[in-house]
Design an enzyme around this catalytic site. Structure first.
Site, short mmCIF file in Angstrom:
data_model
loop_
_atom_site.label_atom_id
_atom_site.label_comp_id
_atom_site.label_asym_id
_atom_site.label_seq_id
_atom_site.Cartn_x
_atom_site.Cartn_y
_atom_site.Cartn_z
N CYS A 1 3.58 8.52 1.15
CA CYS A 1 4.14 7.58 2.11
C CYS A 1 4.33 6.25 1.39
CB CYS A 1 3.19 7.45 3.29
SG CYS A 1 3.74 6.29 4.53
N CYS B 1 -0.67 5.99 10.21
CA CYS B 1 0.62 5.40 10.56
C CYS B 1 0.42 4.01 11.15
CB CYS B 1 1.30 6.24 11.63
SG CYS B 1 1.90 7.77 10.99
N CYS C 1 1.82 -2.35 15.45
CA CYS C 1 1.85 -1.98 14.03
C CYS C 1 1.21 -3.09 13.17
CB CYS C 1 3.30 -1.75 13.62
SG CYS C 1 3.53 -1.61 11.84
N CYS D 1 6.76 -6.89 7.37
CA CYS D 1 7.94 -6.40 8.09
C CYS D 1 8.38 -7.45 9.08
CB CYS D 1 7.63 -5.10 8.82
SG CYS D 1 9.07 -4.40 9.66
N CYS E 1 6.86 -5.09 15.60
CA CYS E 1 6.39 -4.15 16.62
C CYS E 1 4.92 -4.47 16.90
CB CYS E 1 6.57 -2.71 16.14
SG CYS E 1 8.29 -2.38 15.68
N GLU F 1 0.83 -1.20 0.00
CA GLU F 1 0.00 0.00 0.00
C GLU F 1 0.87 1.25 0.00
OE1 GLU F 1 -4.06 -1.51 2.08
OE2 GLU F 1 -2.52 -0.83 3.45
N GLU G 1 10.55 -2.03 7.02
CA GLU G 1 11.64 -1.33 7.71
C GLU G 1 12.70 -0.99 6.66
OE1 GLU G 1 12.65 0.21 10.39
OE2 GLU G 1 14.65 0.30 9.56
N SER H 1 12.14 5.65 15.27
CA SER H 1 10.96 5.29 16.07
C SER H 1 11.42 4.93 17.48
CB SER H 1 10.25 4.10 15.43
OG SER H 1 9.75 4.47 14.18
N1 SAH Z 1 9.59 0.65 9.86
C1 SAH Z 1 9.80 2.04 10.01
C2 SAH Z 1 8.92 2.89 9.13
C3 SAH Z 1 7.50 2.47 8.94
S1 SAH Z 1 6.41 2.70 10.29
C4 SAH Z 1 9.66 2.44 11.46
O1 SAH Z 1 9.16 1.66 12.25
O2 SAH Z 1 10.11 3.53 11.81
C5 SAH Z 1 6.23 4.47 10.41
C6 SAH Z 1 5.93 4.97 11.82
O3 SAH Z 1 4.62 4.57 12.23
C7 SAH Z 1 6.87 4.43 12.86
O4 SAH Z 1 7.29 5.45 13.72
C8 SAH Z 1 6.03 3.42 13.58
O5 SAH Z 1 6.49 3.13 14.86
C9 SAH Z 1 4.69 4.11 13.57
N2 SAH Z 1 3.55 3.25 13.88
C10 SAH Z 1 3.43 1.92 13.71
N3 SAH Z 1 2.22 1.50 14.10
C11 SAH Z 1 1.55 2.59 14.53
C12 SAH Z 1 0.23 2.79 15.05
N4 SAH Z 1 -0.62 1.79 15.18
N5 SAH Z 1 -0.12 4.05 15.39
C13 SAH Z 1 0.73 5.09 15.24
N6 SAH Z 1 1.98 4.95 14.73
C14 SAH Z 1 2.39 3.72 14.39
FE1 SF4 Z 2 8.09 -2.75 10.93
FE2 SF4 Z 2 8.07 -0.12 11.43
FE3 SF4 Z 2 5.86 -1.61 11.77
FE4 SF4 Z 2 7.91 -1.89 13.45
S1 SF4 Z 2 6.66 -0.06 13.17
S2 SF4 Z 2 6.76 -3.55 12.50
S3 SF4 Z 2 9.63 -1.62 12.07
S4 SF4 Z 2 6.90 -1.21 9.86
#
Ligand code: SAH
Ligand code: SF4
Length: 352
Positions: A111, A342, A125, A118, A122, A92, A169, A223
Site C-alpha cells: 500500500c 486503512c 481519515c 492530503c 475526510c 508511510e 489522494e 471511496s
Molecule cells: N485518497 C484515496 C486513497 C487513500 S485512502 C481515497 O480516499 O480513496 C484509502 C481508503 O481508506 C479510502 O477508501 C478511505 O476512504 C479509507 N479510509 C480512510 N480513513 C479510514 C478509516 N479510519 N477507516 C477505514 N477506512 C478509511
Molecule cells: Fe485523503 Fe483519502 Fe484520507 Fe480522504 S480518505 S483525506 S482523500 S487520503
C-alpha cells in the site's frame, strides 16, 4: 539537490546517460540495473565501468527514501515503514501478507503513498486530519515499490499487488501517480502488470473521466462511504463539489469505456452508514452498474470519535446489499494495532 534517478522514464534516463558521452546501450544497462536487478546504489552496478558508476553517483540521487522506523503487527502479517524523504518530510508504506487459501495464491500487497498528507480533509481519515504538505514525485512513488520489492526478493518472495491507498489522494497528484505506474509497468524493466495495481480515489470526477479515456488496465476504486449527499458531505467535504449523482455518472462512464468492474469503498461506521437503509439506497443508485462494494469497519483515528461497525452489523449490511443485487465483501482489519490500517497513516510534520 541532484535529480532523483527514479524520476526519469526510460527515454529520459537514456538521454541523460548519452549526454555524458556514453554509448546508447549504457542507458539500457542502467535501467535494467534499477528495475530488474533492483540495485539501490551506484556501487552495485557491476555491469558498468567503475568511472561511470562514479559519475552516476555524483550527478544523480539514488536515495529517495530513508527508512527511519519499522513496525510489525502482532500477527506478523502487516508491516509498516516510515520513510524520510530528501526534504525531511515523512510518509508511510504498508506491506500486507495474505496466506494462500482456497485455490487462491498467497499475496504480498503493498500500500503506497502519493502525497505527504492530503488536501481532501475526510473527517475519519488520519491523513486527512494532518492536512496537505506536498505531492510526491513519480520517483518517490516508484521508490516505495522498489524498496519493498527488494526486501521481498531478499526473503525469496515477490510482490504480487500494489494498492495506491496510502497517504494522499492519487488523482490530486494524477500525473506523478500515472507516471510511476507506467514506469513500474515497463516490460523492459520492473514489468509489473497494470492489472496488479489498484488506484483509489475520493471521487475527483474530471480525473475519473480522464482515467477512463486513457483506457488503463489499472483497477479503480472509488471511496463512496455514503449513499446520500448530506451524509457523504459530512464525512467527505469533496462531496460538495462532486456530489453522488455526478460521481456515479462518471463511474458509469468509466465502466462503459473500459468494461472493467469498479470497486466502491465503504468504511462502516456504527449507526451512521452501516444501516440497511443506506444499503438499500446504495443498491438503487448503482443498479445496473458493473461494481462491487468493499466494506471495512472503520479503523479508529485520533481525530474522529465514531466507532467501526460491529461484525454483526457489517454482516447485515453485506447481506442487504447482496439481496438487492450488489456484490459486497467485508474486508478484515489489517495492521490496526500498529496504526497501519486503512486511513490510519499519518506522520508528524517536519524534521525530528
Ligand atoms: N485518497 C484515496 C486513497 C487513500 S485512502 C481515497 O480516499 O480513496 C484509502 C481508503 O481508506 C479510502 O477508501 C478511505 O476512504 C479509507 N479510509 C480512510 N480513513 C479510514 C478509516 N479510519 N477507516 C477505514 N477506512 C478509511
Ligand atoms: Fe485523503 Fe483519502 Fe484520507 Fe480522504 S480518505 S483525506 S482523500 S487520503
Amino acid at each position: 539537490m541532484n535529480p532523483l534517478i527514479y524520476d526519469f522514464d526510460f527515454p529520459e534516463l537514456a538521454a541523460r546517460v548519452k549526454s555524458w558521452g556514453e554509448p546508447g546501450y549504457r542507458g539500457v544497462q542502467v535501467w535494467e540495473g534499477l528495475y530488474r536487478n533492483l540495485w539501490l546504489a551506484p556501487e552495485e552496478f557491476s555491469n558498468l565501468p567503475k568511472a561511470l558508476r562514479g559519475k552516476m553517483g555524483g550527478l544523480l540521487a539514488f536515495e529517495a527514501l530513508r527508512p527511519v522506523a519499522r513496525h510489525e503487527s502482532r500477527d506478523g502479517e502487516t508491516q509498516k515503514t516510515l520513510f524520510e524523504l530528501r526534504d525531511g518530510l515523512r510518509i508511510e508504506t504498508v506491506l500486507m501478507r495474505y496466506p494462500a487459501r482456497e485455490g487462491r495464491q498467497a499475496r504480498r500487497t503493498l500500500c503506497i503513498s502519493t502525497q505527504v498528507g492530503c488536501a481532501m480533509g475526510c473527517t475519519f481519515c488520519a491523513t486527512g486530519q494532518m492536512g496537505f504538505k506536498r505531492h510526491l514525485s513519480s520517483g518517490e512513488i516508484v521508490a516505495q515499490v522498489l524498496y519493498y520489492a527488494r526486501q521481498l526478493a531478499d526473503e525469496g518472495e515477490k510482490l504480487t499487488n500494489v494498492v495506491v491507498m496510502g497517504m494522499g489522494e492519487p488523482f490530486h497528484n494524477y500525473e506523478a501517480t500515472m507516471a510511476a505506474i507506467d514506469r513500474l509497468n515497463n516490460p523492459q524493466g520492473f514489468a509489473f502488470g497494470a492489472r496488479r495495481f489498484t488506484v483509489s480515489t475520493v471521487g475527483l470526477i474530471p480525473l475519473i473521466r480522464r482515467f477512463a479515456d486513457e483506457k488503463r488496465q489499472v483497477n479503480l476504486a472509488v471511496s463512496l462511504h455514503a449513499a446520500q449527499d448530506e451524509l457523504r458531505a459530512s464525512m467527505l467535504p469533496i462531496n460538495e463539489k462532486y456530489p453522488i449523482a455526478e460521481l456515479l455518472e462518471a463511474c458509469r462512464y468509466y465502466v462503459g469505456k473500459t468494461h472493467r468492474r469498479i470497486t466502491f469503498e465503504w468504511a462502516l461506521i456504527e449507526g451512521v452508514n452501516d444501516t440497511p437503509e443506506q444499503a438499500h439506497i446504495l443498491a438503487r443508485k448503482v443498479k445496473g452498474l458493473l461494481c462491487h462494494v468493499n466494506a471495512i469497519p472503520l479503523n479508529p483515528t485520533q481525530g474522529f470519535a465514531e466507532r467501526g461497525a460491529s461484525r454483526q452489523r457489517a454482516k447485515v449490511f453485506k447481506e442487504t446489499l447482496e439481496q438487492a443485487g450488489v456484490p459486497c465483501t467485508i474486508r478484515m482489519r489489517r495492521g490496526v494495532d500498529i496504526q497501519a490500517g486503512c486511513g490510519q497513516l499519518a506522520v508528524r510534520a517536519g524534521k525530528k
